[in-house]
Design a protein around this motif. Structure first.
Motif, PDB file in Angstrom:
ATOM      1  N   ASN A 154       0.818  -1.220   0.000  1.00 16.53           N
ATOM      2  CA  ASN A 154       0.000   0.000   0.000  1.00 16.53           C
ATOM      3  C   ASN A 154       0.850   1.268   0.000  1.00 16.53           C
ATOM      4  OD1 ASN A 154      -2.460  -1.342  -0.066  1.00 16.53           O
ATOM      5  ND2 ASN A 154      -2.564  -1.484   2.161  1.00 16.53           N
ATOM      6  N   LYS A 155       2.020   1.223   0.603  1.00 21.68           N
ATOM      7  CA  LYS A 155       2.894   2.401   0.642  1.00 21.68           C
ATOM      8  C   LYS A 155       3.473   2.711  -0.731  1.00 21.68           C
ATOM      9  CE  LYS A 155       4.508   3.516   5.169  1.00 21.68           C
ATOM     10  NZ  LYS A 155       3.745   4.723   5.198  1.00 21.68           N
ATOM     11  N   GLY A 156       3.887   1.668  -1.452  1.00 22.30           N
ATOM     12  CA  GLY A 156       4.573   1.885  -2.725  1.00 22.30           C
ATOM     13  C   GLY A 156       6.036   2.211  -2.496  1.00 22.30           C
ATOM     14  N   GLU A 157       6.834   2.107  -3.550  1.00 26.57           N
ATOM     15  CA  GLU A 157       8.284   2.216  -3.413  1.00 26.57           C
ATOM     16  C   GLU A 157       8.740   3.605  -2.955  1.00 26.57           C
ATOM     17  OE1 GLU A 157      11.789   0.906  -2.682  1.00 26.57           O
ATOM     18  OE2 GLU A 157      10.183  -0.438  -3.299  1.00 26.57           O
ATOM     19  N   GLN A 162      11.143   6.702   1.664  1.00 21.04           N
ATOM     20  CA  GLN A 162      11.088   7.748   2.677  1.00 21.04           C
ATOM     21  C   GLN A 162      11.043   7.146   4.083  1.00 21.04           C
ATOM     22  OE1 GLN A 162      12.363  10.280   1.202  1.00 21.04           O
ATOM     23  NE2 GLN A 162      11.008  11.669   2.260  1.00 21.04           N
ATOM     24  N   TYR A 163      10.257   6.083   4.247  1.00 23.49           N
ATOM     25  CA  TYR A 163      10.156   5.398   5.546  1.00 23.49           C
ATOM     26  C   TYR A 163      11.525   4.856   5.956  1.00 23.49           C
ATOM     27  CZ  TYR A 163       8.626   2.191   9.183  1.00 23.49           C
ATOM     28  OH  TYR A 163       8.470   1.536  10.375  1.00 23.49           O
ATOM     29  N   ASN A 168      15.081   3.534   9.159  1.00 22.68           N
ATOM     30  CA  ASN A 168      16.051   2.456   8.994  1.00 22.68           C
ATOM     31  C   ASN A 168      17.478   2.943   8.758  1.00 22.68           C
ATOM     32  OD1 ASN A 168      13.826   0.254   7.077  1.00 22.68           O
ATOM     33  ND2 ASN A 168      13.823   0.757   9.229  1.00 22.68           N
ATOM     34  N   SER A 169      17.734   4.232   8.890  1.00 17.71           N
ATOM     35  CA  SER A 169      19.060   4.788   8.610  1.00 17.71           C
ATOM     36  C   SER A 169      20.020   4.700   9.781  1.00 17.71           C
ATOM     37  CB  SER A 169      18.936   6.247   8.168  1.00 17.71           C
ATOM     38  OG  SER A 169      18.333   6.305   6.891  1.00 17.71           O
ATOM     39  N   THR A 170      19.473   4.711  11.007  1.00 11.16           N
ATOM     40  CA  THR A 170      20.311   4.569  12.202  1.00 11.16           C
ATOM     41  C   THR A 170      19.630   3.620  13.186  1.00 11.16           C
ATOM     42  OG1 THR A 170      19.296   6.480  13.285  1.00 11.16           O
ATOM     43  CG2 THR A 170      21.317   6.891  12.035  1.00 11.16           C
ATOM     44  N   THR A 171      20.432   3.068  14.069  1.00  7.77           N
ATOM     45  CA  THR A 171      19.906   2.157  15.086  1.00  7.77           C
ATOM     46  C   THR A 171      19.450   2.948  16.307  1.00  7.77           C
ATOM     47  OG1 THR A 171      21.993   1.877  16.265  1.00  7.77           O
ATOM     48  CG2 THR A 171      21.596   0.412  14.372  1.00  7.77           C
ATOM     49  N   ILE A 172      18.879   2.245  17.270  1.00  6.05           N
ATOM     50  CA  ILE A 172      18.481   2.891  18.520  1.00  6.05           C
ATOM     51  C   ILE A 172      19.688   3.417  19.293  1.00  6.05           C
ATOM     52  CG2 ILE A 172      16.305   1.633  18.728  1.00  6.05           C
ATOM     53  CD1 ILE A 172      17.635  -0.272  20.693  1.00  6.05           C
TER      54      ILE A 172
END
Length: 187
Positions: A154-157, A162-163, A168-172
Motif C-alpha cells: 500500500n505504501k509503494g516504493e 522515505q520510511y 532504517n538509517s540509524t539504530t536505537i
C-alpha cells in the motif's frame, strides 16, 4: 538432551530448519543494545552446509545490518513449536547485500521478493548447536500474517524509501546502517 555442537549444517539440521515457520536473529554492536528480531514468511535459505541467507523486509528498525558493520557477529535461532522439542542455533558472521550491490541478483533470485524487501543478509556459519527445548510450549501454526506485505504494498516504493530513510538509517544506539550510508551518499 544436552547441547551438541557441530561444524556445519547436517541434512537432519536442514530438515528441522525447513520445517520451522519462523526464526530469530540476534546481533549486537561493540557497544549498546543487543537485538533479537523474529523473522517470518518464506525468507530463509540454506546455501551450503556453512552458508545461509535471509531476505530482510522493511521494518520499524534496522539493527542487525548496522551491528554487522560494527562487529560482524550474529546468531540464528530456530525452535520447535510443534512435534519433538528442539532448539537449533547457527553461529556466524553476516554481510548485508543491498539492492544496488553487484551480488544482489545472485541472491535475490533465491527468494520471492515480497513488497518491502530492503536487503539480504548472507552468513557464513562456523558453529551449529542443538539443545533440548524441553521448556518451549506447543503452538499451532495457523498461517502467515499478511500485515507487513499489505502495508508495504500500500505504501509503494517512493513512500517505502522515505520510511527507510526516516526509520532504517540509524539504530536505537545511533549507529548508521548500510541503508543510512546509501542515503548519505545520495546527498
Amino acid at each position: 538432551m544436552m547441547a551438541k555442537a557441530f561444524d556445519s549444517i547436517s541434512p537432519e539440521h536442514a530438515n528441522f530448519i525447513q520445517a520451522q515457520k519462523m526464526f530469530f536473529v540476534g546481533s549486537a554492536g561493540v557497544d549498546g543494545h543487543v537485538n533479537i528480531s523474529p523473522k517470518g514468511y518464506d525468507s530463509f535459505r540454506m546455501l551450503s552446509p556453512n552458508q545461509v541467507a535471509y531476505l530482510d523486509l522493511t521494518g520499524s528498525g534496522n539493527e542487525t545490518s548496522a551491528h554487522l558493520q560494527d562487529n560482524n557477529r550474529m546468531t540464528y535461532m530456530f525452535i520447535a513449536l510443534e512435534g519433538k522439542p528442539q532448539i537449533l542455533r547457527l553461529y556466524g558472521d553476516g554481510q548485508v547485500i543491498l539492492p544496488d550491490d553487484p551480488a544482489w541478483e545472485q541472491y535475490a533470485s533465491l527468494f520471492d521478493l515480497h513488497p518491502g524487501y530492503r536487503q539480504i543478509i548472507v552468513s557464513n556459519i562456523h558453529r551449529v548447536q542443538t539443545s533440548c527445548g524441553y521448556s518451549i510450549p506447543f503452538y499451532t501454526y495457523e498461517g502467515e500474517r499478511n500485515t507487513l506485505i499489505d502495508w508495504a504494498g500500500n505504501k509503494g516504493e517512493e513512500q517505502l524509501e522515505q520510511y527507510r530513510k526516516q526509520k532504517n538509517s540509524t539504530t536505537i544506539d545511533g549507529i548508521t546502517t548500510p541503508i543510512g550510508k546509501k542515503f548519505a551518499d545520495m546527498r
